[in-house]
Enzyme design. Structure first.
Site, PDB file in Angstrom:
ATOM      1  N   HIS A  75       0.840  -1.200   0.000  1.00 53.94           N
ATOM      2  CA  HIS A  75       0.000   0.000   0.000  1.00 53.94           C
ATOM      3  C   HIS A  75       0.876   1.252   0.000  1.00 53.94           C
ATOM      4  O   HIS A  75       1.661   1.465   0.908  1.00 53.94           O
ATOM      5  CB  HIS A  75      -0.916   0.018   1.236  1.00 53.94           C
ATOM      6  CG  HIS A  75      -2.088  -0.906   1.097  1.00 53.94           C
ATOM      7  ND1 HIS A  75      -3.273  -0.719   1.766  1.00 53.94           N
ATOM      8  CD2 HIS A  75      -2.266  -2.016   0.338  1.00 53.94           C
ATOM      9  CE1 HIS A  75      -4.120  -1.676   1.440  1.00 53.94           C
ATOM     10  NE2 HIS A  75      -3.537  -2.485   0.585  1.00 53.94           N
ATOM     11  N   TYR A 204      -9.295   5.698   7.078  1.00 55.07           N
ATOM     12  CA  TYR A 204      -9.410   6.086   8.493  1.00 55.07           C
ATOM     13  C   TYR A 204     -10.457   7.199   8.567  1.00 55.07           C
ATOM     14  O   TYR A 204     -10.339   8.207   7.869  1.00 55.07           O
ATOM     15  CB  TYR A 204      -8.081   6.604   9.036  1.00 55.07           C
ATOM     16  CG  TYR A 204      -7.029   5.534   9.229  1.00 55.07           C
ATOM     17  CD1 TYR A 204      -6.214   5.116   8.183  1.00 55.07           C
ATOM     18  CD2 TYR A 204      -6.836   4.950  10.487  1.00 55.07           C
ATOM     19  CE1 TYR A 204      -5.235   4.134   8.374  1.00 55.07           C
ATOM     20  CE2 TYR A 204      -5.855   3.973  10.688  1.00 55.07           C
ATOM     21  CZ  TYR A 204      -5.061   3.575   9.626  1.00 55.07           C
ATOM     22  OH  TYR A 204      -4.094   2.610   9.822  1.00 55.07           O
ATOM     23  N   PRO A 296      -4.443   0.916  18.760  1.00 53.07           N
ATOM     24  CA  PRO A 296      -4.212   0.356  17.424  1.00 53.07           C
ATOM     25  C   PRO A 296      -4.214   1.361  16.271  1.00 53.07           C
ATOM     26  O   PRO A 296      -3.813   1.010  15.160  1.00 53.07           O
ATOM     27  CB  PRO A 296      -5.371  -0.638  17.260  1.00 53.07           C
ATOM     28  CG  PRO A 296      -6.435  -0.165  18.185  1.00 53.07           C
ATOM     29  CD  PRO A 296      -5.732   0.478  19.338  1.00 53.07           C
ATOM     30  N   LYS A 300       0.889   0.282  15.039  1.00 47.43           N
ATOM     31  CA  LYS A 300       2.307   0.239  15.401  1.00 47.43           C
ATOM     32  C   LYS A 300       2.692  -0.950  16.282  1.00 47.43           C
ATOM     33  O   LYS A 300       3.878  -1.273  16.429  1.00 47.43           O
ATOM     34  CB  LYS A 300       2.697   1.544  16.133  1.00 47.43           C
ATOM     35  CG  LYS A 300       2.725   2.764  15.243  1.00 47.43           C
ATOM     36  CD  LYS A 300       3.872   2.696  14.261  1.00 47.43           C
ATOM     37  CE  LYS A 300       3.720   3.664  13.106  1.00 47.43           C
ATOM     38  NZ  LYS A 300       4.008   3.085  11.818  1.00 47.43           N
ATOM     39  N   TYR A 388       3.907   6.942   9.741  1.00 52.05           N
ATOM     40  CA  TYR A 388       3.055   5.814   9.357  1.00 52.05           C
ATOM     41  C   TYR A 388       3.879   4.693   8.710  1.00 52.05           C
ATOM     42  O   TYR A 388       3.688   3.521   9.037  1.00 52.05           O
ATOM     43  CB  TYR A 388       1.943   6.286   8.402  1.00 52.05           C
ATOM     44  CG  TYR A 388       0.847   5.263   8.237  1.00 52.05           C
ATOM     45  CD1 TYR A 388      -0.241   5.228   9.111  1.00 52.05           C
ATOM     46  CD2 TYR A 388       0.890   4.311   7.212  1.00 52.05           C
ATOM     47  CE1 TYR A 388      -1.245   4.274   8.978  1.00 52.05           C
ATOM     48  CE2 TYR A 388      -0.107   3.357   7.070  1.00 52.05           C
ATOM     49  CZ  TYR A 388      -1.172   3.347   7.954  1.00 52.05           C
ATOM     50  OH  TYR A 388      -2.163   2.402   7.827  1.00 52.05           O
TER      51      TYR A 388
HETATM   52  C1  PHB Z   1      -6.261  -3.938  10.819  1.00 51.14           C
HETATM   53  O1  PHB Z   1      -6.324  -4.262   9.643  1.00 51.14           O
HETATM   54  O2  PHB Z   1      -6.638  -4.714  11.716  1.00 51.14           O
HETATM   55  C2  PHB Z   1      -5.747  -2.598  11.180  1.00 51.14           C
HETATM   56  C3  PHB Z   1      -5.220  -1.791  10.182  1.00 51.14           C
HETATM   57  C4  PHB Z   1      -4.743  -0.531  10.491  1.00 51.14           C
HETATM   58  C5  PHB Z   1      -4.789  -0.070  11.791  1.00 51.14           C
HETATM   59  C6  PHB Z   1      -5.308  -0.871  12.790  1.00 51.14           C
HETATM   60  C7  PHB Z   1      -5.787  -2.144  12.479  1.00 51.14           C
HETATM   61  O3  PHB Z   1      -4.333   1.179  12.067  1.00 51.14           O
END
Ligand code: PHB
Ligand code: APR
Length: 408
Positions: A75, A204, A296, A300, A388
């Site tokens: 990605h 997000y 989460p 990280k 990130y």
């Molecule tokens: C996930 O795919 O579980 C996931 C992806 C990005 C995040 C947190 C969880 O920031």
């Protein structure tokens, strides 16, 4: 009562313990892994799966990167959705070509387990009553019970890879360890489904109804999250209620694109920021969730576990090959510098994206203003992007090298 000996006793067969075991094996160092749960139980836990370059490199170094390269999804960006509109953060452009790999932690764990089994290495699953002893000496040991029999294993080092609720950190006297913690009043309700992802990259979402995240595991498997009050339980959330609420938090395009289906898994995870200092006491070294937890947002957790293991395996290899304990001595300090930066980033992104009812309507307005700044200012976008994709391992530890003549 059985007695045996190993060089490194690893407590915990999560990603930290398994990765450490594999790296030590490749360096010719003998290690035993003790895990409280069964292998199936460990594989049943659904967790984030966004890998930084550091983590990809370490999987390669451990010889278990093949399936990740084949099936993982590269990605080069993600979307931020706020005020009803989506904005792409172009990671590749903002970081000079860097990217992340979306590959489930479950898959990574499966690859590590297979490699360990393939090499004929011992993992004791369902090891009960693990205790750690004499780690402030050069002759530590671990004890456990299996099938009613007690075993003692003498070792040179104990690696505490046993997660937040493990026995290793808890065995360190309170007078030598300091814990920093923040808990949040909300959790993430996660849903896994065999439906194509709503978008080819992650979204997000900051919405007045609360945070949401659209993630994925493959072209046909999606992972979605909703911010929910901590007191909610999954029984209150039918699949239909989940999809309805997710739709309300999305933009019109995503709402149209969203394919829903029955949930394969649904769970609520609390959010926590936590760091224990130091990460080493004598010959007990903590790694991963045993030493620190990040909320989460930004994914990280796994990457921090990987960088701990990078430092830890390096330190142990140096010890056995060169007889030097320099890496062991500096282990905690080296890890914590990176840990605190990731803690800061995860705390910041969590604060920016979630609803905090105590902040009132002005809180939402201020978040939207910051997000607006973030997506329209190149330096601000860059700061987000470089965190990130992951800060470099040695970042900040090295003296600044300036080009040209010294100026004051
Ligand atoms: C996930 O795919 O579980 C996931 C992806 C990005 C995040 C947190 C969880 O920031
Ligand atoms: N004895 C033996 N094993 C134990 C004990 C104990 N007393 N306590 C815990 N364990 C085991 C757990 O059952 C678990 O399998 O230790 C393992 C720890 O694994 P994780 O919790 O996955 O922690 P870690 O390997 O550090 O991985 C970090 O997990 O939570 C995510 O975001 C985090 O992705 C990151 C990763």
């Amino acid at each position: 009562m059985g007695h045996s000996r190993t060089q490194v006793a690893i407590v915990g067969a999560g990603p930290s313990g398994l990765l450490l075991g594999q790296l030590l094996y490749r360096a010719g160092i003998d290690a035993l892994i003790l895990e409280r749960q069964s292998a199936d139980h460990v594989l049943g836990r659904i967790r984030a799966g966004v890998l930084e370059q550091v983590t990809m490199d370490l999987l390669d170094e451990a010889g278990v990167g093949a399936r990740m390269h084949q099936e993982g999804m590269v990605h080069g960006g993600f979307d931020l959705l706020f005020n009803g509109a989506r904005h792409r953060i172009n990671l590749a452009r903002l970081t000079g070509g860097r990217h992340v790999m979306v590959y489930g932690q479950t898959e990574m764990t499966r690859d590590l387990m297979a490699a360990r089994q393939g090499a004929g290495l011992l993992t004791v699953y369902e090891a009960a009553d693990v205790t750690v002893h004499d780690f402030v000496s050069t002759q530590p040991s671990v004890r456990y019970t299996k099938d009613g029999e007690t075993h003692t294993v003498a070792c040179d080092f104990i690696a505490g890879c046993d997660g937040f609720h493990g026995v290793c950190r808890a065995s360190i006297p309170r007078t030598v360890i300091r814990e920093y913690e923040r808990t949040y009043a909300f959790g993430w309700l996660g849903l896994l489904s065999d439906t194509p992802p709503v978008h080819h990259e992650l979204i997000y979402v900051n919405s007045a109804r609360g945070f949401a995240l659209c993630s994925q595991r493959s072209a046909s498997r999606s992972r979605y999250y909703l911010q929910v009050p901590l007191k909610d339980s999954t029984s209150q959330w039918s699949d239909e209620a989940f999809w309805d609420e997710l739709r309300r938090r999305l933009d019109a395009d995503a709402r149209d694109q969203l394919v829903t289906g029955p949930s394969l898994e649904k769970s609520i995870a609390p959010l926590r920021s936590f760091v224990a200092e130091p990460m080493r006491v004598g010959r007990l070294l903590l790694a991963g969730d045993a030493a620190h937890i990040v909320p989460p947002t930004g994914a990280k957790g796994l990457n921090l576990a990987a960088s701990d293991v990078k430092f830890l395996s390096g330190a142990l290899i140096e010890f056995y090959r060169e007889g030097s304990d320099a890496g062991i001595e500096s282990y905690s300090e080296r890890c914590l510098r990176r840990v605190w930066r990731a803690e800061r980033f995860s705390w910041w992104l969590t604060g920016l994206m979630h609803q905090f009812p105590e902040n009132g309507p002005i809180g939402q307005k201020l978040q939207e203003a910051e997000l607006d700044y973030l997506v329209h200012s190149e330096p601000a976008s860059q700061a987000l992007a470089e965190n990130y994709v992951g800060l470099p391992l040695g970042f900040g530890g090295d003296p600044i090298v300036r080009e040209g003549p010294e100026s004051n």
